[in-house]
Design a protein around this motif. Structure first.
Motif, PDB file in Angstrom:
ATOM      1  N   ARG A  16       1.200  -1.370  -0.292  1.00 24.80           N
ATOM      2  CA  ARG A  16      -0.095   0.023   0.092  1.00 24.80           C
ATOM      3  C   ARG A  16       0.911   1.431  -0.123  1.00 24.80           C
ATOM      4  N   LEU A  17      -0.002   2.516  -0.304  1.00 25.54           N
ATOM      5  CA  LEU A  17       1.741   2.901  -0.857  1.00 25.54           C
ATOM      6  C   LEU A  17       0.925   4.215   0.838  1.00 25.54           C
ATOM      7  N   SER A  18       2.598   4.037   0.942  1.00 21.23           N
ATOM      8  CA  SER A  18       2.159   4.987   2.453  1.00 21.23           C
ATOM      9  C   SER A  18       3.062   6.394   2.579  1.00 21.23           C
ATOM     10  N   LEU A  19       3.017   7.558   3.082  1.00 24.32           N
ATOM     11  CA  LEU A  19       3.899   8.267   2.844  1.00 24.32           C
ATOM     12  C   LEU A  19       4.619   8.988   4.485  1.00 24.32           C
ATOM     13  N   VAL A  20       5.742   8.987   4.171  1.00 22.73           N
ATOM     14  CA  VAL A  20       6.169   9.393   5.713  1.00 22.73           C
ATOM     15  C   VAL A  20       7.481  10.879   5.284  1.00 22.73           C
ATOM     16  N   ARG A  39      -5.871  13.746  -0.128  1.00 19.79           N
ATOM     17  CA  ARG A  39      -6.344  14.711  -0.893  1.00 19.79           C
ATOM     18  C   ARG A  39      -5.965  13.451  -1.687  1.00 19.79           C
ATOM     19  N   ALA A  40      -4.949  13.273  -1.712  1.00 25.05           N
ATOM     20  CA  ALA A  40      -4.312  11.368  -3.244  1.00 25.05           C
ATOM     21  C   ALA A  40      -4.428  10.104  -3.003  1.00 25.05           C
ATOM     22  N   GLY A  41      -5.497  10.054  -2.027  1.00 19.87           N
ATOM     23  CA  GLY A  41      -5.605   8.769  -0.972  1.00 19.87           C
ATOM     24  C   GLY A  41      -4.294   7.795  -0.925  1.00 19.87           C
ATOM     25  N   ILE A  42      -3.553   8.531  -0.476  1.00 21.07           N
ATOM     26  CA  ILE A  42      -2.841   7.628   0.561  1.00 21.07           C
ATOM     27  C   ILE A  42      -2.943   7.143   1.562  1.00 21.07           C
ATOM     28  N   GLY A  43      -2.239   5.580   1.443  1.00 20.68           N
ATOM     29  CA  GLY A  43      -2.908   4.735   2.376  1.00 20.68           C
ATOM     30  C   GLY A  43      -2.828   5.130   4.218  1.00 20.68           C
ATOM     31  N   ALA A  44      -1.198   5.122   4.512  1.00 18.00           N
ATOM     32  CA  ALA A  44      -0.721   5.870   5.924  1.00 18.00           C
ATOM     33  C   ALA A  44      -0.087   6.935   5.571  1.00 18.00           C
ATOM     34  N   LEU A  45       0.234   7.825   6.290  1.00 15.00           N
ATOM     35  CA  LEU A  45       1.114   9.173   6.725  1.00 15.00           C
ATOM     36  C   LEU A  45       1.768   8.343   8.132  1.00 15.00           C
ATOM     37  N   SER A  48       7.459  10.839  11.904  1.00 17.39           N
ATOM     38  CA  SER A  48       9.604  10.777  11.920  1.00 17.39           C
ATOM     39  C   SER A  48      10.032  10.972  13.216  1.00 17.39           C
ATOM     40  N   ASP A  49      10.372  10.525  14.391  1.00 16.96           N
ATOM     41  CA  ASP A  49      11.569  10.938  14.754  1.00 16.96           C
ATOM     42  C   ASP A  49      13.252  11.829  13.907  1.00 16.96           C
ATOM     43  N   VAL A  50      13.571  10.979  13.118  1.00 16.01           N
ATOM     44  CA  VAL A  50      14.304  11.556  12.425  1.00 16.01           C
ATOM     45  C   VAL A  50      14.111  11.271  11.135  1.00 16.01           C
ATOM     46  N   HIS A  51      14.871  11.766   9.990  1.00 13.21           N
ATOM     47  CA  HIS A  51      14.992  11.992   8.346  1.00 13.21           C
ATOM     48  C   HIS A  51      15.093  10.370   8.176  1.00 13.21           C
ATOM     49  N   PRO A  52      14.456   9.747   7.812  1.00 14.05           N
ATOM     50  CA  PRO A  52      14.061   8.498   7.103  1.00 14.05           C
ATOM     51  C   PRO A  52      15.479   8.304   5.999  1.00 14.05           C
ATOM     52  N   ALA A  76      -6.906   7.854   6.177  1.00 11.92           N
ATOM     53  CA  ALA A  76      -5.888   7.360   6.106  1.00 11.92           C
ATOM     54  C   ALA A  76      -4.864   6.663   7.045  1.00 11.92           C
ATOM     55  N   ARG A  77      -4.737   5.505   7.774  1.00 13.22           N
ATOM     56  CA  ARG A  77      -3.410   5.718   8.896  1.00 13.22           C
ATOM     57  C   ARG A  77      -3.137   6.066   8.976  1.00 13.22           C
ATOM     58  N   VAL A  78      -2.336   6.828  10.331  1.00 15.27           N
ATOM     59  CA  VAL A  78      -1.305   7.557  11.022  1.00 15.27           C
ATOM     60  C   VAL A  78      -1.116   7.210  11.694  1.00 15.27           C
ATOM     61  N   GLY A  79       0.682   6.808  11.474  1.00 11.04           N
ATOM     62  CA  GLY A  79       1.755   6.479  12.246  1.00 11.04           C
ATOM     63  C   GLY A  79       2.915   7.243  12.537  1.00 11.04           C
TER      64      GLY A  79
END
Length: 181
Positions: A16-20, A39-45, A48-52, A76-79
């Motif tokens: 699934r498409l997620s965005l960090v 708005r784009a329909g991302i599955g999860a946003l 993060s505690d550090v740059h990935p 969307a889910r949020v993580g």
């Protein structure tokens, strides 16, 4: 009130498409990008505690970042993608249990190795689950951010999902084999 909807990958798809969200961005930018992703329909946003990619520390505490973006992301889910510190499982479990309740079950908790090895990370996940089981709230799923490095098999077995950092096809194949081990 909008109900959370599952954002699992459709049948026949593996991802699934997620965005960090960029943790070094200003708070206004976090909110703006979260809105665009929603708005784009991302599955999860993910916050993060550090740059990935280069591990720069965040400009905004991830829990504060979550409180900023969660209101603009309705479906969307949020993580939270966290680098666990030794001995912090009780605090993280307490804070995430509260967030899970406030977000109507849309929270996911992601972990990366950090200073913990794979065996210690497996124990950390078990400690989170023990603490969450003391609550009547449903526990959030736990994802593991996987990268090339030490064997992650113990931690992968304990997690519900894996989050792959974008890389070459060869790196993704190695990670997939590692996860199946």
């Amino acid at each position: 009130m909008l109900q959370a909807r599952p954002t699992g990958a459709p049948a026949g798809r593996l991802v699934r498409l997620s965005l960090v969200l960029n943790p070094v961005a200003a708070q206004e930018r976090l909110i703006e990008v979260a809105r665009m992703g929603a708005r784009a329909g991302i599955g999860a946003l993910w916050v993060s505690d550090v740059h990935p990619l280069d591990r720069r520390p965040n400009a905004t505490d991830p829990f504060l970042g979550m409180s900023l973006v969660a209101p603009v992301v309705r479906r969307a889910r949020v993580g939270l993608m966290l680098t666990p510190q030794p001995g912090s499982a009780d605090d993280v479990a307490r804070m995430t249990a509260t967030l899970q309740d406030e977000l109507g079950g849309r929270l996911e908790v992601g972990l990366r190795l950090g200073r913990l090895g794979p065996i210690a990370l497996e124990g950390y996940i078990a400690a989170l689950r023990r603490r969450w089981s003391e609550s009547e709230r449903p526990a959030p799923p736990v994802s593991l951010q996987t990268e090339l490095g030490p064997s992650l098999a113990p931690a992968v077995r304990a997690a519900d999902d894996a989050v792959l950092v974008a890389g070459t096809l060869e790196e993704v194949e190695v990670l997939a084999q590692e996860g199946r081990a």
